[in-house]
Scaffold this active site. Structure first.
Site, PDB file in Angstrom:
ATOM      1  N   ASP A 118      53.180  44.508  45.727  1.00 40.41           N
ATOM      2  CA  ASP A 118      52.147  44.380  44.695  1.00 40.41           C
ATOM      3  C   ASP A 118      52.121  45.624  43.805  1.00 40.41           C
ATOM      4  O   ASP A 118      53.140  46.293  43.639  1.00 40.41           O
ATOM      5  CB  ASP A 118      50.789  44.156  45.383  1.00 40.41           C
ATOM      6  CG  ASP A 118      49.847  43.281  44.570  1.00 40.41           C
ATOM      7  OD1 ASP A 118      49.377  43.756  43.523  1.00 40.41           O
ATOM      8  OD2 ASP A 118      49.575  42.140  44.974  1.00 40.41           O
TER       9      ASP A 118
ATOM     10  N   HIS B  50      44.956  45.941  41.716  1.00 37.48           N
ATOM     11  CA  HIS B  50      45.194  44.602  42.240  1.00 37.48           C
ATOM     12  C   HIS B  50      45.673  44.645  43.686  1.00 37.48           C
ATOM     13  O   HIS B  50      45.168  43.936  44.565  1.00 37.48           O
ATOM     14  CB  HIS B  50      46.214  43.895  41.344  1.00 37.48           C
ATOM     15  CG  HIS B  50      46.479  42.468  41.674  1.00 37.48           C
ATOM     16  ND1 HIS B  50      47.471  42.071  42.550  1.00 37.48           N
ATOM     17  CD2 HIS B  50      45.904  41.322  41.222  1.00 37.48           C
ATOM     18  CE1 HIS B  50      47.490  40.748  42.633  1.00 37.48           C
ATOM     19  NE2 HIS B  50      46.553  40.267  41.833  1.00 37.48           N
TER      20      HIS B  50
ATOM     21  N   SER C 203      45.956  35.037  43.790  1.00 31.96           N
ATOM     22  CA  SER C 203      46.287  36.348  44.347  1.00 31.96           C
ATOM     23  C   SER C 203      45.375  36.726  45.495  1.00 31.96           C
ATOM     24  O   SER C 203      45.763  37.484  46.386  1.00 31.96           O
ATOM     25  CB  SER C 203      46.169  37.429  43.260  1.00 31.96           C
ATOM     26  OG  SER C 203      47.239  37.381  42.366  1.00 31.96           O
TER      27      SER C 203
END
Length: 445
Positions: free
Chosen positions: A135, A170, A390
């Site tokens: 990620d 994120h 996600s």
């Protein structure tokens, strides 16, 4: 449903209302100095500069001109590496006031409540397993995360190393959903808090390679080499044509993913946030979630959690209902899991935060700091909301770690099979949004 007064909400702190990932625009830029090459006889080229040795699957990533690649006798076929630029829609952002360390934040985690994670933890918390987060980087300084920094790796080359949110927060949010700590009474809960969490950063906002196709493949193979039982990929691109270069990239991914599965690493992949019917989109493909051996995860979420939490009112939609943005398709989705939904008309503030935010997924976040020249200058850990497939994927990745922990003899296929057998399509909902069904962690154990 727990009930908490306004004073409890006012004491939540440290987080930022994160971006709602649905509707993101993804563009791809071809590199002219780096290529993914299929090698002859699975031999690494000796006449080209090798950036990533992917000889396990018969490929390599090289830094060279196109003419040099064409001249190489070790190259069978090739395509330029591709970098993905993801632009999220503009959403409202808000910081919290108060002190998070004084509060147990579990009441805000409708996802863990819907999955009955505390009951699952009576069997295991993921001991003896390892989960890779491929990620934007995991903030290892976050007090609710324990990151294996020895194994963690930066694939972007921006010089910041691993264990930092060099590509944004994120990855920190994804990591918390999978494995936030549950020791003590502060912070949030992850699905598998005792797993060994490894950060493989493939995105950079500070001059490194950003979301490169080649680095993602290299990270998958590294996760296999490092003995990860599960690798979470909350990333992807859509639509990609099945023909031409799309076929080449798909072939590379399929080999890498098949190899990972064979070696015991289960790949859990976000299905995407395009509201797309992947089953009937003709000659288009979504990668990597439609790659070989991917466990593709669609997103679900409630509507009205803020009012349910504060006033004990009924939810407008339950946590297992499909999110408005999620991709779907009978053979393109394997499981549905909590990823967050939102009715953005619910803007009235609850504890200083718009009511719709509470229908997103609440977990660890971090604020990235920069100096006057725009260089990375550290981070400030906190807690906040995001939504997307996600967020659904790491709920499944954490559940997979629990299954593996409870059944250490299981291979990747057996772990996935346990998750699929335990799942069921909720009454009144369309199977195309769920594949085998809505995630059921407790029964999977």
């Amino acid at each position: 449903m727990p009930r908490h007064g306004r004073r409890t909400f006012l004491k939540v702190s440290g987080g930022v209302l994160g971006g709602l990932l649905a509707g993101s625009t993804v563009t791809a830029a071809e590199r002219t100095d780096r290529y993914v090459v299929k090698t002859k006889g699975k031999k690494t080229p000796t006449d080209l500069e090798v950036v990533h040795d992917l000889s396990e699957i018969g490929y390599a990533v090289v830094r060279a001109s196109e003419s040099d690649v064409k001249r190489s006798k070790a190259v069978k076929s090739f395509a330029p590496d591709v970098e993905l630029d993801v632009s999220d829609p503009t959403v409202r952002t808000r910081a919290y006031e108060g002190d998070a360390e004084d509060d147990d934040l579990y009441p805000y985690q409708w996802d863990k409540q819907a999955l009955d994670v505390p009951t699952a933890h009576e069997t295991t918390k993921g001991e003896g397993t390892r989960v890779a987060i491929i990620d934007s980087g995991v903030d290892a300084s976050h007090p609710d995360l324990v990151v294996n920094e020895e194994l963690s790796r930066d694939f972007t080359g921006d010089g910041l190393g691993a264990g930092v949110p060099g590509g944004g927060d994120h990855g920190t949010h994804v990591a918390g959903i999978a494995a936030a700590q549950t020791a003590g009474t502060t912070g949030v809960a992850g699905t598998a808090p005792a797993t060994d969490l490894v950060d493989y950063r493939v995105f950079s906002e500070f001059g490194g390679t950003n979301g490169s196709f080649a680095t993602i493949v290299a990270a998958v193979l590294r996760a296999v080499e490092d003995g990860c039982d599960v690798a979470n990929l909350s990333l992807g691109a859509y639509p990609i044509p099945r023909q031409g270069l799309g076929s080449f990239y798909g072939g590379v991914l399929n080999k890498a993913m098949t190899y990972a599965n064979k070696e015991g690493t289960l790949l859990v992949v976000a299905a995407g946030n395009d509201s797309a019917d992947l089953q009937h989109d003709k000659n288009l493909i979504s990668l990597p979630n439609e790659g070989a051996q991917a466990l593709s995860v669609a997103a679900t979420g409630p509507i009205g959690f803020a009012d349910a939490l504060v006033a004990g009112e009924e939810l407008e939609s339950p946590p297992e209902s499909p999110a408005f943005y999620t991709n779907y398709g009978t053979n393109a989705v394997d499981l549905g899991a909590p990823g967050g939904d939102a009715d953005t008309s619910l803007t009235d503030p609850v504890g200083g935060v718009p009511a719709y935010a509470y229908d997103l997924v609440f977990n660890t976040v971090t604020t990235v700091l920069t100096d006057d020249d725009g260089n990375y200058a550290g981070s400030v850990p906190g807690y906040g909301w995001k939504a997307g497939t996600s967020m659904a994927a790491p709920n499944v990745a954490g559940a997979a770690a629990l299954v593996k922990s409870a059944n250490p003899e299981y291979d990747a296929n057996q772990v996935e099979s346990a998750l699929r057998r335990a799942a069921a399509v909720p009454d009144g909902y369309d199977k195309t949004y769920y594949g085998a069904g809505f995630l059921n962690v407790v029964d999977a154990l």
